[in-house]
Design a protein around this motif. Structure first.
Motif, PDB file in Angstrom:
ATOM      1  N   ALA A  80      -2.286 -26.832  -0.384  1.00  0.00           N
ATOM      2  CA  ALA A  80      -1.203 -27.283   0.482  1.00  0.00           C
ATOM      3  C   ALA A  80      -1.556 -27.104   1.951  1.00  0.00           C
ATOM      4  CB  ALA A  80       0.075 -26.514   0.149  1.00  0.00           C
ATOM      5  N   PHE A  81      -2.163 -25.983   2.299  1.00  0.00           N
ATOM      6  CA  PHE A  81      -2.487 -25.699   3.699  1.00  0.00           C
ATOM      7  C   PHE A  81      -3.593 -26.630   4.194  1.00  0.00           C
ATOM      8  CE2 PHE A  81      -1.020 -20.991   3.301  1.00  0.00           C
ATOM      9  CZ  PHE A  81       0.288 -21.431   3.231  1.00  0.00           C
ATOM     10  N   VAL A  82      -4.547 -26.942   3.342  1.00  0.00           N
ATOM     11  CA  VAL A  82      -5.605 -27.889   3.735  1.00  0.00           C
ATOM     12  C   VAL A  82      -5.000 -29.256   4.020  1.00  0.00           C
ATOM     13  CG1 VAL A  82      -7.617 -29.152   2.882  1.00  0.00           C
ATOM     14  CG2 VAL A  82      -7.474 -26.680   2.553  1.00  0.00           C
ATOM     15  N   MET A  83      -4.082 -29.701   3.171  1.00  0.00           N
ATOM     16  CA  MET A  83      -3.436 -31.003   3.395  1.00  0.00           C
ATOM     17  C   MET A  83      -2.542 -30.973   4.624  1.00  0.00           C
ATOM     18  SD  MET A  83      -2.594 -32.557  -0.392  1.00  0.00           S
ATOM     19  CE  MET A  83      -1.809 -31.113  -1.094  1.00  0.00           C
ATOM     20  N   LEU A  84      -1.891 -29.840   4.865  1.00  0.00           N
ATOM     21  CA  LEU A  84      -1.062 -29.727   6.064  1.00  0.00           C
ATOM     22  C   LEU A  84      -1.911 -29.820   7.333  1.00  0.00           C
ATOM     23  CD1 LEU A  84       1.420 -26.850   5.125  1.00  0.00           C
ATOM     24  CD2 LEU A  84       2.072 -29.146   5.854  1.00  0.00           C
ATOM     25  N   ALA A  85      -3.069 -29.169   7.323  1.00  0.00           N
ATOM     26  CA  ALA A  85      -3.924 -29.142   8.510  1.00  0.00           C
ATOM     27  C   ALA A  85      -4.717 -30.428   8.692  1.00  0.00           C
ATOM     28  CB  ALA A  85      -4.885 -27.958   8.430  1.00  0.00           C
ATOM     29  N   ALA A  86      -4.788 -31.257   7.644  1.00  0.00           N
ATOM     30  CA  ALA A  86      -5.632 -32.459   7.707  1.00  0.00           C
ATOM     31  C   ALA A  86      -5.180 -33.427   8.793  1.00  0.00           C
ATOM     32  CB  ALA A  86      -5.626 -33.164   6.351  1.00  0.00           C
ATOM     33  N   GLY A  87      -3.900 -33.459   9.089  1.00  0.00           N
ATOM     34  CA  GLY A  87      -3.403 -34.400  10.092  1.00  0.00           C
ATOM     35  C   GLY A  87      -3.385 -33.846  11.498  1.00  0.00           C
ATOM     36  N   HIS A  88      -4.018 -32.703  11.731  1.00  0.00           N
ATOM     37  CA  HIS A  88      -3.994 -32.078  13.056  1.00  0.00           C
ATOM     38  C   HIS A  88      -5.401 -31.917  13.592  1.00  0.00           C
ATOM     39  CE1 HIS A  88       0.327 -30.888  13.086  1.00  0.00           C
ATOM     40  NE2 HIS A  88       0.157 -31.029  11.789  1.00  0.00           N
ATOM     41  N   ALA A  89      -5.520 -32.010  14.902  1.00  0.00           N
ATOM     42  CA  ALA A  89      -6.838 -31.924  15.527  1.00  0.00           C
ATOM     43  C   ALA A  89      -7.418 -30.523  15.420  1.00  0.00           C
ATOM     44  CB  ALA A  89      -6.731 -32.345  16.997  1.00  0.00           C
ATOM     45  N   GLU A  90      -6.560 -29.507  15.504  1.00  0.00           N
ATOM     46  CA  GLU A  90      -7.043 -28.139  15.430  1.00  0.00           C
ATOM     47  C   GLU A  90      -7.334 -27.749  13.982  1.00  0.00           C
ATOM     48  OE1 GLU A  90      -4.465 -25.395  17.288  1.00  0.00           O
ATOM     49  OE2 GLU A  90      -4.339 -26.502  19.179  1.00  0.00           O
ATOM     50  N   ALA A  91      -8.401 -26.973  13.809  1.00  0.00           N
ATOM     51  CA  ALA A  91      -8.744 -26.521  12.465  1.00  0.00           C
ATOM     52  C   ALA A  91      -7.727 -25.522  11.941  1.00  0.00           C
ATOM     53  CB  ALA A  91     -10.147 -25.904  12.457  1.00  0.00           C
ATOM     54  N   ASN A  92      -7.108 -24.780  12.853  1.00  0.00           N
ATOM     55  CA  ASN A  92      -6.126 -23.774  12.466  1.00  0.00           C
ATOM     56  C   ASN A  92      -4.849 -23.987  13.268  1.00  0.00           C
ATOM     57  OD1 ASN A  92      -4.814 -21.475  11.486  1.00  0.00           O
ATOM     58  ND2 ASN A  92      -5.794 -20.137  13.000  1.00  0.00           N
ATOM     59  N   PRO A  93      -4.032 -24.941  12.880  1.00  0.00           N
ATOM     60  CA  PRO A  93      -2.823 -25.232  13.658  1.00  0.00           C
ATOM     61  C   PRO A  93      -1.747 -24.168  13.453  1.00  0.00           C
ATOM     62  CG  PRO A  93      -2.890 -26.585  11.694  1.00  0.00           C
ATOM     63  CD  PRO A  93      -4.192 -25.836  11.737  1.00  0.00           C
ATOM     64  N   LEU A  94      -0.784 -24.165  14.350  1.00  0.00           N
ATOM     65  CA  LEU A  94       0.362 -23.283  14.213  1.00  0.00           C
ATOM     66  C   LEU A  94       1.258 -23.777  13.088  1.00  0.00           C
ATOM     67  CD1 LEU A  94       1.349 -22.713  17.961  1.00  0.00           C
ATOM     68  CD2 LEU A  94       0.040 -21.181  16.475  1.00  0.00           C
ATOM     69  N   ILE A  95       1.939 -22.853  12.442  1.00  0.00           N
ATOM     70  CA  ILE A  95       2.823 -23.216  11.334  1.00  0.00           C
ATOM     71  C   ILE A  95       3.908 -24.168  11.814  1.00  0.00           C
ATOM     72  CG2 ILE A  95       4.506 -22.322   9.673  1.00  0.00           C
ATOM     73  CD1 ILE A  95       2.853 -19.754   9.534  1.00  0.00           C
ATOM     74  N   ARG A  96       4.499 -23.892  12.982  1.00  0.00           N
ATOM     75  CA  ARG A  96       5.582 -24.738  13.471  1.00  0.00           C
ATOM     76  C   ARG A  96       5.117 -26.161  13.746  1.00  0.00           C
ATOM     77  NH1 ARG A  96       6.101 -21.452  19.189  1.00  0.00           N
ATOM     78  NH2 ARG A  96       4.265 -22.326  20.243  1.00  0.00           N
ATOM     79  N   ASP A  97       3.833 -26.339  14.096  1.00  0.00           N
ATOM     80  CA  ASP A  97       3.313 -27.680  14.360  1.00  0.00           C
ATOM     81  C   ASP A  97       3.126 -28.472  13.069  1.00  0.00           C
ATOM     82  OD1 ASP A  97       3.295 -27.140  17.054  1.00  0.00           O
ATOM     83  OD2 ASP A  97       1.189 -26.521  17.100  1.00  0.00           O
ATOM     84  N   VAL A  98       2.618 -27.834  12.024  1.00  0.00           N
ATOM     85  CA  VAL A  98       2.411 -28.568  10.772  1.00  0.00           C
ATOM     86  C   VAL A  98       3.752 -28.870  10.102  1.00  0.00           C
ATOM     87  CG1 VAL A  98       0.107 -27.615  10.418  1.00  0.00           C
ATOM     88  CG2 VAL A  98       2.074 -26.458   9.406  1.00  0.00           C
ATOM     89  N   VAL A  99       4.722 -27.984  10.247  1.00  0.00           N
ATOM     90  CA  VAL A  99       6.042 -28.238   9.663  1.00  0.00           C
ATOM     91  C   VAL A  99       6.728 -29.395  10.376  1.00  0.00           C
ATOM     92  CG1 VAL A  99       8.338 -27.247   9.272  1.00  0.00           C
ATOM     93  CG2 VAL A  99       6.303 -25.866   8.849  1.00  0.00           C
ATOM     94  N   ALA A 100       6.518 -29.520  11.674  1.00  0.00           N
ATOM     95  CA  ALA A 100       7.147 -30.594  12.450  1.00  0.00           C
ATOM     96  C   ALA A 100       6.704 -31.974  11.989  1.00  0.00           C
ATOM     97  CB  ALA A 100       6.835 -30.412  13.938  1.00  0.00           C
ATOM     98  N   THR A 101       5.489 -32.089  11.434  1.00  0.00           N
ATOM     99  CA  THR A 101       4.975 -33.389  10.994  1.00  0.00           C
ATOM    100  C   THR A 101       5.010 -33.561   9.478  1.00  0.00           C
ATOM    101  OG1 THR A 101       2.703 -32.525  10.932  1.00  0.00           O
ATOM    102  CG2 THR A 101       3.459 -33.513  12.999  1.00  0.00           C
ATOM    103  N   LEU A 102       5.498 -32.562   8.758  1.00  0.00           N
ATOM    104  CA  LEU A 102       5.457 -32.631   7.296  1.00  0.00           C
ATOM    105  C   LEU A 102       6.311 -33.767   6.751  1.00  0.00           C
ATOM    106  CD1 LEU A 102       4.741 -31.574   4.498  1.00  0.00           C
ATOM    107  CD2 LEU A 102       6.523 -29.838   4.743  1.00  0.00           C
ATOM    108  N   SER A 103       7.487 -33.997   7.314  1.00  0.00           N
ATOM    109  CA  SER A 103       8.402 -35.007   6.781  1.00  0.00           C
ATOM    110  C   SER A 103       7.824 -36.412   6.830  1.00  0.00           C
ATOM    111  CB  SER A 103       9.731 -34.966   7.541  1.00  0.00           C
ATOM    112  OG  SER A 103      10.365 -33.728   7.368  1.00  0.00           O
TER     113      SER A 103
END
Length: 543
Positions: A169-192
Motif C-alpha cells: 500500500a505504501f509503495v502504491m501511495l508513494a508512486a504518484g509523488h516525486a519524493e521517495a519518502n513523502p509525508l503522510i498528509r501529502d499521500v492522503v490528500a491525493t488518495l481519493s
C-alpha cells in the motif's frame, strides 16, 4: 530545534536509545529498572508540546515527526500506561535473567508503539510499525511454554502478513509523488483521486485490521494475551492494537470521504463487535475474556472510523482517538487488576474488586465513567437511525461480556489463598484506573467543544443505561447455560484451521526450530536492531 521539538523527538529517541544501549551488558542488566521512566518524555510531550508541532530531521536521517490532536491523545494515554505497566513489571518479573530479556523486548516494543503516534512520513511510519510488530513477539513468547510458542507463531505470521500488505500500500501511495519518502498528509490528500485507490484502501484496511483484531483477523489476540506475562498483556491489548487504529486515522481520506469503504468498515466493525461477545462468553479464563472484549471494542472503533469516512468528516479523528484512549486505559487497568487481585490480601481485595467492576462496566458505557463519556462524545457520528441502535445492542453485548468477566474474577478471587498485599502491584493499577477517569473528564470539553451539561441529562443517561439493562437480562439467561462455558476454545478459528495440521506439520516444525534460535536475545535483539538500521539506511538512500 526548539524545546518543544526536542521533547517530541525525545519521546521516540529515548526508548529507542535505551533499547540500543542494551547491547552493552551493564545497561542490559539494569534495563528492568528503566521501564517506568522510558515513556516519560512522551507523556510530557503529549501534555506540553503545542498542537501542530512539526519536527524534520535533516540529512542523512530524513525522518519527520508531527503532533496533532489525535496523536497527542493517543501518545499521552499510551505513555502513561507504558509507564505504569513498566513499574508493575519491575515487581512482577523480579530479578531473574529472564526479566532482563523481557525488559529488552519491552523497550523495543515501547519505542515502536510510541513512534506510530507521532511520525509524519510514510517510510518512518513503516519503520516504527515494523519495530512494534516484531518486538512484541518477544513479549508474547517470554514464558517459553508450548502455549506461548503457539501464540507467538500465530502472531508473527499475521504480523508479517500485515506488514506485507502495508508495504504494498505504501509503495502504491508513494508512486504518484516525486519524493521517495513523502509525508503522510501529502499521500492522503491525493488518495481519493488515485487510479489505484480501491486497491490501496483494501490493503490499508487489511494491514491495519490485522493489528486491530478485526474478525477473522483477530485470532492472535485471544492466544497472545493469556500467554504473555500480565504487564505485557496490558500493553498489548491497551496500546499495541492501537497501532492499527492510528494507521486508519492517519492514512484514510476523511476530508474527501469514501462512502462505500466507510460502510464496509461499519459492517466489518459491527460483525466483529458481536462476534467478540459471542465467543467471549464461552471462555473460562479472565485474560481470554478480556482479549475477546478487545476484539469487540476494536470492532466498535472500526464502526466509528467507517462512519467518519462515509460522511467525509475530517473532524471525526479526534473523537475516535478519544474513544481509543478510553479503551487503552481501562483495558490496561483491567489486565493489571487480574494480576493484582491474585497478589493482594483478602482484606484489601474488596476495594480492588469494586474498582475492577466499575472499570469493566465502563466498557459498556456506565454513566459518568470514561466509557460513558466516550460513548456520548461519539454519539453524533452515529446519528439516530439503525446504526445508533446497532451500537446500542453492541453495548448490551459488552455489558454481558463484562458481567461474565466479573463473575469469573470474583470466583477466582475467592479461591486464592491469603497473601500479603503488594503495593508495587496495587499502585500502578490504581494509577491507570484513576487516569482513565481523569483523562476522560479533563479532555471531554476539548473533544466535544461543549460543556458537561449533556452528561447529566435524563435522555443521555437513558441511552447509556437501557443497553446495560438489556445486557444484565442476557447475563441472567447465559448464567443458566453451564454447558456454554468452555464450549469454544480460545483462538476459535485457529483451532479449526489446525484440524488440517498433519498436512502442515513439517512446515510448522521448521518454523518452530527457527523460532527456538530467534528467541535468544543475543541473536534476536541484534537482528531486530539490524533490520531497523537497514530500513533507516534505505530511507536515507531513497531520500
Amino acid at each position: 530545534m526548539s524545546a518543544a521539538s526536542l521533547l517530541l523527538a525525545a519521546s521516540v529517541l529515548v526508548p529507542l536509545g535505551l533499547s540500543a544501549g542494551c547491547v552493552f551488558r551493564g545497561v542490559r542488566e539494569r534495563a528492568r529498572l528503566l521501564l517506568p521512566f522510558a515513556p516519560l518524555p512522551a507523556l510530557l510531550a503529549a501534555i506540553m508540546v503545542p498542537d501542530g508541532t512539526f519536527v524534520f530531521f535533516p540529512a542523512p536521517f530524513r525522518m519527520s515527526l508531527v503532533l496533532d490532536r489525535p496523536g497527542a491523545l493517543l501518545l499521552g494515554g499510551a505513555a502513561l500506561l507504558w509507564s505504569a505497566a513498566g513499574a508493575y513489571a519491575v515487581s512482577y518479573m523480579g530479578r531473574t535473567p529472564a526479566a532482563t530479556r523481557f525488559a529488552v523486548w519491552w523497550l523495543l516494543t515501547l519505542a515502536g508503539s510510541l513512534g506510530v503516534f507521532v511520525v509524519g512520513d510514510v517510510a518512518s511510519f513503516y519503520l516504527v510499525y515494523t519495530l512494534v510488530s516484531l518486538a512484541a513477539y518477544g513479549l508474547i513468547v517470554h514464558e517459553q511454554t508450548a502455549k506461548a510458542h503457539r501464540a507467538g507463531l500465530v502472531y508473527v505470521v499475521l504480523a508479517l502478513l500485515s506488514e506485507a500488505c502495508l508495504l504494498l500500500a505504501f509503495v502504491m501511495l508513494a508512486a504518484g509523488h516525486a519524493e521517495a519518502n513523502p509525508l503522510i498528509r501529502d499521500v492522503v490528500a491525493t488518495l481519493s483521486t488515485s487510479p489505484m485507490r480501491d486497491a490501496i484502501v483494501a490493503l490499508l484496511v487489511l494491514g491495519f485490521g490485522l493489528k486491530m483484531g478485526l474478525v477473522p483477523l483477530h485470532v492472535w489476540l485471544p492466544l497472545a494475551h493469556p500467554a504473555a506475562p500480565m504487564p505485557a498483556s496490558a500493553v498489548l491489548s491497551g496500546v499495541v492494537v492501537k497501532a492499527g487504529v492510528v494507521g486508519l486515522i492517519r492514512f484514510l481520506p476523511y476530508e474527501s470521504g469514501l462512502s462505500e469503504w466507510g460502510m464496509a468498515l461499519v459492517a466489518a466493525g459491527l460483525f466483529t463487535a458481536f462476534y467478540g461477545v459471542a465467543i467471549g462468553v464461552t471462555q473460562t479464563g479472565p485474560k481470554t475474556i478480556l482479549a475477546y472484549s478487545t476484539v469487540s471494542q476494536m470492532g466498535l472503533v472500526a464502526v466509528l472510523i467507517g462512519a467518519g469516512l462515509a460522511r467525509g468528516d475530517a473532524s471525526a479523528t479526534t473523537p475516535i482517538a478519544y474513544y481509543a484512549v478510553h479503551h487503552m486505559l481501562v483495558k490496561g487497568a483491567l489486565f493489571l487488576a487480574v494480576g493484582t487481585l491474585a497478589a493482594t490480601s483478602r482484606r484489601r481485595r474488596l476495594a480492588i474488586l469494586l474498582l475492577t467492576a466499575v472499570l469493566a462496566l465502563s466498557l459498556a458505557g456506565l454513566p459518568l465513567t470514561s466509557g460513558g463519556l466516550a460513548k456520548i462524545a461519539t454519539k453524533p457520528m452515529l446519528g439516530d437511525g439503525a446504526l445508533s441502535y446497532a451500537t446500542a445492542l453492541a453495548a448490551a453485548g459488552s455489558t454481558l461480556l463484562m458481567l461474565h468477566f466479573l463473575s469469573t474474577v470474583f470466583r477466582d478471587a475467592h479461591r486464592e489463598p491469603e497473601r500479603l498485599p503488594s503495593l508495587a502491584l496495587v499502585l500502578p493499577f490504581g494509577v491507570v484506573a484513576a487516569a482513565s477517569f481523569v483523562f476522560a473528564w479533563s479532555l471531554y470539553p476539548a473533544v466535544t467543544d461543549g460543556s458537561f451539561q449533556p452528561l447529566f441529562q435524563a435522555e443521555a443517561l437513558w441511552k447509556l443505561l437501557w443497553p446495560m439493562g438489556l445486557g444484565l437480562l442476557a447475563m441472567l439467561v447465559v448464567g443458566r447455560l453451564p454447558k456454554l462455558r468452555g464450549a469454544v476454545p480460545e483462538g476459535d478459528i485457529v483451532v479449526l484451521t489446525e484440524a488440517g495440521g498433519p498436512a502442515l506439520s513439517g512446515f510448522v516444525s521448521d518454523i518452530l526450530q527457527f523460532d527456538a534460535v530467534l528467541r535468544r536475545w543475543s541473536l534476536a535483539g541484534s537482528s531486530l536492531l539490524l533490520i531497523a538500521v537497514l530500513l533507516a539506511a534505505a530511507l536515507m538512500l531513497g531520500s
